[in-house]
Design an enzyme around this catalytic site. Structure first.
Site, mmCIF file in Angstrom:
data_model
loop_
_atom_site.group_PDB
_atom_site.id
_atom_site.type_symbol
_atom_site.label_atom_id
_atom_site.label_comp_id
_atom_site.label_asym_id
_atom_site.label_seq_id
_atom_site.Cartn_x
_atom_site.Cartn_y
_atom_site.Cartn_z
ATOM 1 N NE ARG A 1 -3.904 -2.164 2.491
ATOM 2 C CZ ARG A 1 -4.848 -2.388 1.815
ATOM 3 N NH1 ARG A 1 -5.305 -1.598 0.732
ATOM 4 N NH2 ARG A 1 -5.836 -3.467 1.748
ATOM 5 C CG ASP A 2 1.504 5.716 -2.526
ATOM 6 O OD1 ASP A 2 2.119 5.724 -3.228
ATOM 7 O OD2 ASP A 2 1.671 6.407 -1.488
ATOM 8 C CB ILE A 3 3.557 5.676 2.411
ATOM 9 C CG1 ILE A 3 3.765 5.687 4.199
ATOM 10 C CG2 ILE A 3 4.243 6.925 1.945
ATOM 11 C CD1 ILE A 3 5.337 5.687 4.716
ATOM 12 C CD GLU B 1 7.139 12.237 -4.868
ATOM 13 O OE1 GLU B 1 7.043 11.231 -4.092
ATOM 14 O OE2 GLU B 1 6.421 13.299 -5.132
ATOM 15 C CB VAL B 2 10.551 5.939 -5.669
ATOM 16 C CG1 VAL B 2 11.192 4.727 -5.416
ATOM 17 C CG2 VAL B 2 9.812 6.634 -4.422
ATOM 18 C CG HIS C 1 6.598 3.099 -8.414
ATOM 19 N ND1 HIS C 1 8.051 3.650 -8.702
ATOM 20 C CD2 HIS C 1 6.055 3.962 -8.548
ATOM 21 C CE1 HIS C 1 7.812 4.921 -8.736
ATOM 22 N NE2 HIS C 1 6.648 5.271 -8.670
ATOM 23 C CG MET C 2 1.108 -0.493 -12.715
ATOM 24 S SD MET C 2 0.688 -2.243 -13.401
ATOM 25 C CE MET C 2 1.679 -2.307 -14.668
ATOM 26 C CG HIS C 3 1.146 5.053 -8.619
ATOM 27 N ND1 HIS C 3 1.329 5.661 -7.393
ATOM 28 C CD2 HIS C 3 2.397 5.272 -9.554
ATOM 29 C CE1 HIS C 3 2.447 6.365 -7.174
ATOM 30 N NE2 HIS C 3 3.033 6.073 -8.407
HETATM 31 P P1 AMP Z 1 6.210 8.296 -7.837
HETATM 32 O O1 AMP Z 1 5.909 9.898 -7.625
HETATM 33 O O2 AMP Z 1 5.262 7.494 -9.034
HETATM 34 O O3 AMP Z 1 7.712 7.800 -7.932
HETATM 35 O O4 AMP Z 1 5.418 7.434 -6.682
HETATM 36 C C1 AMP Z 1 6.359 7.176 -5.694
HETATM 37 C C2 AMP Z 1 5.183 6.763 -4.629
HETATM 38 O O5 AMP Z 1 5.894 5.733 -3.310
HETATM 39 C C3 AMP Z 1 4.245 7.941 -4.077
HETATM 40 O O6 AMP Z 1 3.157 7.841 -4.183
HETATM 41 C C4 AMP Z 1 4.622 7.851 -2.501
HETATM 42 O O7 AMP Z 1 3.689 8.154 -1.844
HETATM 43 C C5 AMP Z 1 5.127 6.364 -2.507
HETATM 44 N N1 AMP Z 1 6.242 6.020 -1.218
HETATM 45 C C6 AMP Z 1 7.069 6.400 -0.868
HETATM 46 N N2 AMP Z 1 7.708 5.797 0.067
HETATM 47 C C7 AMP Z 1 6.970 4.888 0.811
HETATM 48 C C8 AMP Z 1 7.079 3.848 1.350
HETATM 49 N N3 AMP Z 1 7.896 3.785 2.202
HETATM 50 N N4 AMP Z 1 6.017 2.929 1.523
HETATM 51 C C9 AMP Z 1 5.112 2.966 0.571
HETATM 52 N N5 AMP Z 1 5.084 3.862 -0.275
HETATM 53 C C10 AMP Z 1 5.817 4.921 -0.309
#
Ligand code: AMP
Length: 115
Positions: free
Chosen positions: A29-31, A96-97, A101-103
């Site tokens: 789950r997204d944080i 951001e990461v 990853h797929m949302h």
């Molecule tokens: P993106 O902007 O597509 O790179 O999405 C990165 C997502 O990772 C964001 O929606 C964040 O809320 C989520 N995120 C960052 N750190 C964590 C974590 N430790 N656990 C779960 N989700 C995270």
């Protein structure tokens, strides 16, 4: 490439609410959820972003990611009403990461165009 927070989740070095796992894929789950259902589906291998996907080399893995999305959509009971899959790529894409990853977003009406 520097290790990301998602690699640490894969290695169980930091906690996450894991909802699905196979040999190749992990989902949690997204944080910071943007919908009632907001799950991140990631490959266990490190692929930083969409532009580093090789369609032939990663074809099975891509199938695994979509299988996970469909399985989770069913499990979360959002497959009938519909849902959104998002892959952000690079700065303008809002990534951001830097671990692919797929949302999986669902449980509410989505709008278009996205912000
Ligand atoms: P993106 O902007 O597509 O790179 O999405 C990165 C997502 O990772 C964001 O929606 C964040 O809320 C989520 N995120 C960052 N750190 C964590 C974590 N430790 N656990 C779960 N989700 C995270």
């Amino acid at each position: 490439m520097a290790e990301t927070i998602f690699s640490k989740i894969i290695k169980r070095e930091i906690p996450a609410d894991i909802v699905y796992e196979t040999d190749t894929v992990l989902a949690f789950r997204d944080i910071n959820p943007q919908a009632p259902v907001h799950i991140l589906i990631i490959p266990k291998i490190e692929i930083p972003k969409v532009t580093e996907i090789d369609g032939k080399k990663h074809s099975q893995l891509l199938g695994d990611l979509f299988d996970a999305a469909n399985k989770l959509a069913k499990e979360m009971k959002i497959e009938k009403d519909g849902f959104r899959l998002v892959l952000n790529c690079g700065d303008n894409g809002g990534q951001e990461v830097y671990h692919l990853h797929m949302h999986l977003l669902g449980g509410r009406q989505m709008k278009w165009p996205p912000g």
